[in-house]
Structures are given as structure tokens and as C-alpha cells.
Scaffold this motif. Structure first.
Motif, mmCIF file in Angstrom:
data_model
loop_
_atom_site.group_PDB
_atom_site.id
_atom_site.type_symbol
_atom_site.label_atom_id
_atom_site.label_comp_id
_atom_site.label_asym_id
_atom_site.label_seq_id
_atom_site.Cartn_x
_atom_site.Cartn_y
_atom_site.Cartn_z
ATOM 1 N N ASP A 195 14.580 26.662 38.407
ATOM 2 C CA ASP A 195 15.097 27.240 37.165
ATOM 3 C C ASP A 195 15.909 26.187 36.404
ATOM 4 O OD1 ASP A 195 15.675 29.190 35.287
ATOM 5 O OD2 ASP A 195 17.382 29.983 36.401
ATOM 6 N N TYR A 255 13.595 23.412 35.026
ATOM 7 C CA TYR A 255 12.765 23.984 33.961
ATOM 8 C C TYR A 255 13.542 24.022 32.641
ATOM 9 C CZ TYR A 255 9.821 27.286 31.417
ATOM 10 O OH TYR A 255 9.027 27.884 30.471
ATOM 11 N N ARG A 256 14.790 24.474 32.707
ATOM 12 C CA ARG A 256 15.592 24.614 31.490
ATOM 13 C C ARG A 256 16.167 23.285 31.025
ATOM 14 N NH1 ARG A 256 17.037 30.443 31.121
ATOM 15 N NH2 ARG A 256 16.441 31.365 33.098
ATOM 16 N N LEU A 312 6.123 34.226 25.444
ATOM 17 C CA LEU A 312 6.147 33.918 26.882
ATOM 18 C C LEU A 312 5.025 34.649 27.609
ATOM 19 C CD1 LEU A 312 9.869 34.039 28.098
ATOM 20 C CD2 LEU A 312 8.289 32.103 28.261
ATOM 21 N N GLU A 349 1.743 33.038 26.855
ATOM 22 C CA GLU A 349 1.671 31.755 27.575
ATOM 23 C C GLU A 349 1.221 31.969 29.021
ATOM 24 O OE1 GLU A 349 5.212 29.320 27.062
ATOM 25 O OE2 GLU A 349 4.879 28.339 28.994
ATOM 26 N N LEU A 383 5.074 27.908 33.586
ATOM 27 C CA LEU A 383 5.512 29.239 34.045
ATOM 28 C C LEU A 383 5.093 29.485 35.491
ATOM 29 C CD1 LEU A 383 4.754 31.430 30.908
ATOM 30 C CD2 LEU A 383 6.992 30.665 31.736
ATOM 31 N N LEU A 422 12.097 34.675 33.152
ATOM 32 C CA LEU A 422 12.761 34.031 32.009
ATOM 33 C C LEU A 422 13.161 35.057 30.961
ATOM 34 C CD1 LEU A 422 10.659 30.809 31.303
ATOM 35 C CD2 LEU A 422 12.991 30.937 32.202
#
Lengths: 227, 227
Positions: free
Chosen positions: A61, A64-65, B23, B26, B47, B132
Motif C-alpha cells: 500500500d 503503491y501510493r 478504479l 481499471e 491494482l 483503495l
């Protein structure tokens, strides 16, 4: 029992006070100690099982961010650089975990307290315990004070040179014959397959878009078997 | 674009309404489609990277709490039975994901829509997108309606017979010579090492406390390379 000094340090440095003290003790209890003290806490292995997944998500996480421009392959490589044994064992030492581990006598004499894999296990178990006791937010807060700043600073960005690492690992105990044999080369689509021979014995295979990639993959596969 | 029927199904069956519709799109966009439609959504691979870790933790946490009597090794085995490709691909089909995947023409013609690995990827990507968009609680709610009941019912408890699975996998394309060669047997501590030869070529090794365990481990290692 964990030292008062350590309990205080957890509170002062990381703001962590466990609700369930038994979970915290469990995270620091090696199986060798649990076997010698059946009345004491369970060993940390179940917490390690959970902590492994907790850290995997927390770090996935975060990267990813924090690195929106990296593609999936780059994120995966970065994550694996972070979660490999050496990374977590360093954090375990920095957080003062090393002195607190409950070890059986034999393991203590064998030097287990300094073993990187054991330090990594305890780091995972601690995060598993924190997750059970206080949830993901508490784990993320702890990682913000320890692991995340180093990720953000690029400590783990350098992609690892597995061939060099493998060579160093193998030659600790004297000379070893390492040979990479290309067993398949196709251009369209590009796919190279390399077999890694150690002292004449096939140890692993690797694939890649070129020979260099395939050799790195073979060395990585061998390391993950051996380390 | 995802079908209105599917958007309605997500809401009616699982109570899921995405805040960020992009999202969700995607999560269903394969790279082959993204390449053909550069103006459209990004492909789902990032993702999927995240969703893989999301599912790993959600399932670890569930089995840890739901099966308090299992030890670490049993929990690990159960988790790996659940997260292996076939498991998630079935859920993807059950949830109606299969018809919604955006595929490029070539991949569509090649039958990619039925490919188990692709269905698993989309299931992971969907859970990554949900995480997310709405956090772990939403993912857990979705899994309570889909995956968890089957875990609790014991669908994944049977330990997998890797030797049989490997044989079936290899013999899809005709007869193959599979041989397990014991290369080390020591009794105290018990450690067996078995080498797996396929058509005379060494493919993998396995360790175990007995020959049967070591053979299963070698077959499992080979399957994870081949599948």
C-alpha cells in the motif's frame, strides 16, 4: 518476561502500549523457549504467519501510493527488496527487539539471537501482534516511524545484483564452480532460459528477455533456495 | 465500459457502489485492451499488485481467527490452498466478472477470457480497487459474501496432492517420464531430499521429514514453476 526498559521504549519511541500483554510476550517467544517452558507463552510462529501478510499489505500500500510512477514490475521488485530477510532483521535490531527474544538454552548457545532469519521472524510476529491488538492503523503508525522513511529515502530502490550475492554466499566456505548455461534463446517473443550449475549440478533455472535478466533470475532462484 | 447489469449486480448482491468509477474500470482492463485504447483506463496490473497483498492479509486474518486450533504450518497450507489460481478464478466466474473483462482482439480470439490465471488476476485487481476506494472493511464484507463461507465450510481443507496434480498437468500433451530420485536420507534429524526428473531433466528438489513429504515438496516446486 520482556524488560521494563523495552516496554517503556515501545511507549516513548513509538507510542505503543499493548492492551493484551500476552500477545506481546508471545511475539518474542521462540519455539526453543516455549518447549522448555510449557507453562509460558505460545511460540511466535502463528503471529509470524499473520505478521508476514500484515507487512506485505502495509508495504504494498505504501509503495503503491508513494511511487505513483512505478509500474507493476517495479513495485513488485521494490517490495521484494524491502521484505527480504536482511531488511526486516535490521529494523528488529534498531527497535531493540534483539535483546528481548526468549530463547531456549541450546539456541542461545548456538548464537540464534544474532540470526537474521530469526530477527526477521520476530519483526513479523511483533507486527502480527500489533495488528491483532490494535488494527492496521497502529501497524502503519509504527511503520511510519521505522520502515517507511527509509523506503521513501530510496534505501531499497537499488535492484539487487543476485549473481554477485550468490557468488559471495557460496564462496564463504571455499571455492565453488558456478556456471550459467543458456539452454534456450528465442527472439520473437524474446525469451531466454538459463540453467545455473553449481559444481556441475543443476540448481535452478531463470527466464528473461535477455541473457542478463535470465541469469539474474536463475541466481535469485538459487538464493531463495539456499538462504 | 462495464455493463449496467454488472454495476447493478455489484450493488444488489454485494452492496458495493464505487466512489471512483475509474478504479473499477481499471480493475477490468487487460493490458491487451489498454494497448489498443491508449485513451482508456490503465491496465489492471498495479491494482493486481495491491489486491494480491489485500487478499493475502484478509484470508490470513480470517483463517487465523476462524481456525484457532491450527498450527502455523497448517494455516500456511490452508492459505496457499485458498489463494492458488483455481480458487480465485472460480470466485471471479461466480461473481460475474468473466463477461466484463476488457480484452484486446488478439487475446479475445486466443480465448483469454476463460484463462484461469487471467480470471485470478482480475479477482485480485477488483479487491485492490475496492481496498483503495473503500478500505479493508469493504473488502472483508465482500469476502464474507463470497470466499469466507467456503473456507469456513472446509472447501480448501483437503491438503493438495501435488504429485497427482503435476502428473495430470504434464500429461495433457502426451506421455511424460516423471521420476523422483532420493538424493539424501538422514534420520536424526530426519531430512530427505528428493530430486524430480521430467524426461530425464532435473526440474526441482524437495525436502521433508520423510520421502513422501519430500516428493510432494518437489512436485509442488515444479508446479509453481510450470503453472
Amino acid at each position: 518476561m520482556l524488560s521494563k526498559k523495552f516496554i517503556k521504549r515501545l511507549k516513548d519511541d513509538y507510542g505503543i502500549v499493548f492492551n493484551d500483554q500476552k500477545l506481546l510476550e508471545e511475539a518474542f517467544t521462540h519455539s526453543s523457549y516455549a518447549n522448555e517452558h510449557p507453562e509460558g507463552p505460545r511460540n511466535y510462529e502463528k503471529l509470524e504467519f499473520l505478521g508476514d501478510a500484515v507487512l506485505e499489505l502495509a508495504i504494498s500500500d505504501f509503495v503503491y501510493r508513494h511511487f505513483p510512477k512505478l509500474n507493476e514490475g517495479e513495485l513488485t521488485r521494490l517490495r521484494s527488496n524491502i521484505v527480504r530477510t536482511e531488511g526486516f532483521s535490521e529494523f528488529a535490531v534498531e527497535c531493540g527487539f534483539q535483546d528481548e527474544i526468549h530463547l531456549g538454552r541450546g539456541e542461545e548457545l548456538a548464537g540464534a539471537r544474532k540470526r537474521k532469519t530469526l530477527l526477521e521472524d520476530v519483526f513479523e510476529a511483533f507486527n502480527g501482534a500489533l495488528f491483532l491488538d490494535q488494527g492496521m492503523k497502529a501497524v502503519e503508525h509504527f511503520l511510519h516511524l521505522t520502515v517507511y522513511p527509509l523506503i521513501a529515502a530510496g534505501k531499497f530502490n537499488a535492484s539487487r545484483d543476485y549473481k554477485t550475492d550468490l557468488q559471495e554466499f557460496l564462496q564463504q566456505n571455499g571455492p565453488v564452480d558456478i556456471e550459467y548455461v543458456t539452454i534456450q534463446e528465442s527472439q520473437q517473443p524474446s525469451n531466454f532460459v538459463v540453467e545455473l550449475h553449481i559444481n556441475g549440478k543443476v540448481i535452478s533455472q531463470g527466464n528473461g528477455h535477455n541473457k542478463k535478466q535470465a541469469e539474474q533470475a536463475a541466481a535469485q532462484a538459487a538464493l531463495s533456495k539456499l538462504e
